[in-house]
Design a protein around this motif. Structure first.
Motif, PDB file in Angstrom:
ATOM      1  N   PHE A  67       0.779  -1.238   0.000  1.00  0.00           N
ATOM      2  CA  PHE A  67       0.000   0.000   0.000  1.00  0.00           C
ATOM      3  C   PHE A  67       0.809   1.287   0.000  1.00  0.00           C
ATOM      4  O   PHE A  67       0.567   2.160  -0.814  1.00  0.00           O
ATOM      5  N   ASN A  68       1.757   1.453   0.917  1.00  0.00           N
ATOM      6  CA  ASN A  68       2.337   2.796   1.074  1.00  0.00           C
ATOM      7  C   ASN A  68       3.707   2.969   0.416  1.00  0.00           C
ATOM      8  O   ASN A  68       4.416   3.931   0.710  1.00  0.00           O
ATOM      9  N   LEU A 170      -6.016  -1.371   5.631  1.00  0.00           N
ATOM     10  CA  LEU A 170      -5.978  -0.781   4.294  1.00  0.00           C
ATOM     11  C   LEU A 170      -7.378  -0.510   3.772  1.00  0.00           C
ATOM     12  O   LEU A 170      -7.607   0.496   3.079  1.00  0.00           O
ATOM     13  N   ASP A 179      -4.955   8.430   0.075  1.00  0.00           N
ATOM     14  CA  ASP A 179      -4.043   7.678  -0.779  1.00  0.00           C
ATOM     15  C   ASP A 179      -2.813   7.300   0.041  1.00  0.00           C
ATOM     16  O   ASP A 179      -2.688   7.695   1.213  1.00  0.00           O
ATOM     17  N   PRO A 180      -1.889   6.514  -0.532  1.00  0.00           N
ATOM     18  CA  PRO A 180      -0.753   6.047   0.272  1.00  0.00           C
ATOM     19  C   PRO A 180       0.050   7.150   0.956  1.00  0.00           C
ATOM     20  O   PRO A 180       0.415   7.021   2.133  1.00  0.00           O
ATOM     21  N   VAL A 181       0.332   8.251   0.247  1.00  0.00           N
ATOM     22  CA  VAL A 181       1.139   9.300   0.860  1.00  0.00           C
ATOM     23  C   VAL A 181       0.320  10.056   1.906  1.00  0.00           C
ATOM     24  O   VAL A 181       0.831  10.401   2.983  1.00  0.00           O
ATOM     25  N   ALA A 183      -2.022   8.852   3.714  1.00  0.00           N
ATOM     26  CA  ALA A 183      -2.095   7.983   4.890  1.00  0.00           C
ATOM     27  C   ALA A 183      -0.825   8.109   5.725  1.00  0.00           C
ATOM     28  O   ALA A 183      -0.880   8.170   6.968  1.00  0.00           O
ATOM     29  N   LEU A 184       0.326   8.155   5.054  1.00  0.00           N
ATOM     30  CA  LEU A 184       1.591   8.301   5.771  1.00  0.00           C
ATOM     31  C   LEU A 184       1.685   9.659   6.462  1.00  0.00           C
ATOM     32  O   LEU A 184       2.096   9.754   7.622  1.00  0.00           O
ATOM     33  N   VAL A 199      10.196   7.827   6.177  1.00  0.00           N
ATOM     34  CA  VAL A 199       9.227   7.538   5.120  1.00  0.00           C
ATOM     35  C   VAL A 199       9.862   7.773   3.753  1.00  0.00           C
ATOM     36  O   VAL A 199       9.802   6.924   2.853  1.00  0.00           O
ATOM     37  N   ARG A 203      10.201   4.482   1.472  1.00  0.00           N
ATOM     38  CA  ARG A 203       8.969   4.223   0.718  1.00  0.00           C
ATOM     39  C   ARG A 203       9.017   4.690  -0.727  1.00  0.00           C
ATOM     40  O   ARG A 203       8.095   4.438  -1.494  1.00  0.00           O
ATOM     41  N   TRP A 205       8.947   7.793  -1.931  1.00  0.00           N
ATOM     42  CA  TRP A 205       8.295   9.065  -2.231  1.00  0.00           C
ATOM     43  C   TRP A 205       9.299  10.211  -2.079  1.00  0.00           C
ATOM     44  O   TRP A 205      10.266  10.115  -1.329  1.00  0.00           O
ATOM     45  N   TRP A 210       5.394  14.393  -0.649  1.00  0.00           N
ATOM     46  CA  TRP A 210       4.956  14.624   0.737  1.00  0.00           C
ATOM     47  C   TRP A 210       4.228  15.967   0.849  1.00  0.00           C
ATOM     48  O   TRP A 210       3.152  16.052   1.440  1.00  0.00           O
TER      49      TRP A 210
END
Length: 288
Positions: A67-68, A170, A179-181, A183-184, A199, A203, A205, A210
């Motif tokens: 997911f992330n 999830l 969305d994944p970002v 959520a983070l 992160v 991950r 990104w 971010w």
């Protein structure tokens, strides 16, 4: 009549079992075992050991279930890793690494203790009530054999319970339209998630990703100008955790209040021992 399960008892148990499961991800023992199998890259190792239970899956499956992570990062490592080592080879290396890691962090006396054996039985009993439907990572791990050694059986059961809750979590994130970002970002803003540098370093990104996610959350009224959760954002995160609790209640209701309390007590003691032995990197959790 069976006493009702106290509110958040399952979450409290998860919060001590999950880090116990995760100790091997930060362990030099995992690096050594995977390097011996031809996998020398840390990111490749992570994707391989967590995905191996699903077989030689492609990047799309890993991105969907993890997911992330940024898909392009996943695709750099999967499915190419399976040409280096089969999922079966990776799973065997992982279990050896877990064995070495737990022995090093907890000590031989603890590994051989009655408490570890008791915790393994309790955690496996809880996992009996986990369900496979719409829980791909749990379902894949549930098809693996239970190790004979109590400390490895405990780790295996902790893995089942972790992935069972994670799969349900999830679903709640998707329902919350994060969305994944996002959520983070929202998890980090609670103070309980990974620090941004962790992160961005793991991950895939970028800082721009971010900031863009933060901007979208500000537009929704979930994040303020300082990057803190607004009352609406804090309420959304509370609701996500509460709904995750509901989706994950079956294992802990099956174990019962007394069993959950005892499992939490033992696992917390083991986790504190692992923390004291340096199981996790400093500065990994927090807003900074």
């Amino acid at each position: 009549m069976t006493p009702p399960l106290p509110e958040r008892a399952g979450r409290r148990c998860h919060n001590v079992l999950n880090p116990l499961h995760s100790t091997h991800y930060f362990s030099p023992d995992l690096g050594r075992e995977l390097a011996a199998a031809g996998i020398g890259n840390e990111r490749t190792a992570y994707f391989a050991v967590r995905a191996a239970a699903m077989g030689a899956v492609g990047a799309g499956t890993v991105t969907a279930t993890f997911f992330n992570f940024r898909h392009e990062l996943v695709a750099e490592h999967v499915p190419a890793v399976w040409r280096t080592a089969s999922p079966e080879t990776v799973l065997a290396a992982r279990l050896r690494a877990v064995d070495a890691t737990l022995r090093r962090l907890l000590g031989e006396d603890v590994i051989a203790s009655e408490e570890v054996a008791e915790a393994a039985k309790l955690a496996l009993r809880a996992a009996e009530a986990c369900t496979r439907a719409f829980r791909p990572l749990y379902a894949a791990h549930a098809d693996l054999p239970v190790p004979e050694a109590p400390h490895l059986a405990l780790w295996h059961a902790a893995t089942l319970l972790r992935e069972h809750r994670g799969d349900g979590h999830l679903a709640t994130l998707l329902d919350a339209e994060l969305d994944p970002v996002e959520a983070l970002v929202s998890h980090t803003a609670t103070g309980k998630g990974m620090a941004p540098r962790w992160v961005l370093g793991t991950r895939g990104w970028s800082r721009q990703d971010w900031e863009a996610a933060s901007g979208r959350m500000r537009e929704r009224g979930l994040l303020d100008a300082d990057g803190e959760l607004t009352p609406a954002g804090a309420e959304l995160r509370r609701d996500i955790e509460a709904r995750t609790d509901r989706l994950d209640r079956a294992p802990y209701e099956h174990l019962g209040a007394a069993g959950v309390e005892r499992l939490t007590e033992i696992a917390k003691g083991l986790l504190m021992t692992a923390f004291a032995a340096g199981a996790f990197p400093e500065g990994m959790i927090g807003k900074g």
